[in-house]
Scaffold this active site. Structure first.
Site, PDB file in Angstrom:
ATOM      1  CG  HIS A 199      -1.984   0.953   1.200  1.00 50.29           C
ATOM      2  ND1 HIS A 199      -1.764   2.334   1.395  1.00 50.29           N
ATOM      3  CD2 HIS A 199      -3.476   0.992   0.734  1.00 50.29           C
ATOM      4  CE1 HIS A 199      -3.089   2.975   1.159  1.00 50.29           C
ATOM      5  NE2 HIS A 199      -3.881   2.100   0.767  1.00 50.29           N
ATOM      6  CD  GLU A 229      -2.887   1.734  -2.849  1.00 47.77           C
ATOM      7  OE1 GLU A 229      -4.008   2.130  -2.363  1.00 47.77           O
ATOM      8  OE2 GLU A 229      -1.942   1.749  -2.516  1.00 47.77           O
TER       9      GLU A 229
END
Length: 212
Positions: A59, A124
């Protein structure tokens, strides 16, 4: 559509026992190597012992703040399914290097994958996470399409066609339908909106995508 819920580690057992059975559970992260003196880290073995099937790795927040990398091999070797994140910063996008950055991150992940059936890629854009900004459907589709082309050229056409590439970055009930309509957007990695009633609309948009 497959729904995977990713609460903080301390709530994983509670969420797992209270969720409806067709929803799965993911850890937000795990230590990417064998166990050892890493106080406070969550190991892949812990997740396996708790019967947690999924984990999110790479992430952007953990990449930037904790200097974590693309290492998915250990979690996969322990039988976990991995949601592997890639994405560029605002500076990288403005410099025109989005695909260079995303391709390099994907390459580093791909080098550690032997079975793609247990991997989902999550694009993302860092500049769209928790900012309220969102990549336009055209911007998301462009990157997702390029990622699929990269997989086709560097893994196999079958892997390229079957690997899910999901979008994460301020997904909401207001933009999910238009994003889901893009041919290479296979679902969503949802942040804050997952705690709001509009999450139902996001799930429904993914269900329509899957059935169409």
């Amino acid at each position: 559509a497959e729904v995977v819920v990713s609460p903080p580690f301390v709530f994983l057992p509670l969420v797992k026992t209270t969720l409806r059975p067709d929803f799965h559970v993911a850890a937000q992260n795990c230590w990417v190597k064998n166990g050892g003196a890493y106080t406070g880290e969550v190991s892949a073995e812990m997740l396996v012992n708790l019967d947690i099937p999924w984990v999110i790795l790479g992430h952007s927040e953990r990449r930037s703040l904790l200097k974590e990398s693309n290492d998915v091999a250990y979690a996969l070797a322990k039988g976990l399914k991995v949601i592997a994140c890639v994405g560029e910063t605002l500076e990288q996008r403005e410099a025109g290097s989005t695909m260079e950055v995303v391709a390099a991150q994907t390459k580093a992940i791909a080098e550690r994958v032997t079975d793609w059936t247990n991997v989902v890629l999550a694009y993302e854009p860092v500049w769209a996470i928790g900012t309220g900004k969102v990549a336009s459907p055209a911007q998301a589709q462009e990157v997702h399409s390029e990622l699929r082309d990269w997989l086709q050229a560097n893994t196999s056409p079958e892997i390229a066609s079957t690997t899910r590439i999901i979008y994460g970055g301020s997904v909401s009930g207001g933009n999910c339908k238009e994003l889901a309509a893009k041919p290479d957007v296979d679902g969503f990695l949802v942040g804050g909106a997952s705690l709001k009633p509009e999450f139902i609309d996001i799930i429904k948009s993914a269900e329509v995508k899957k059935s169409s």
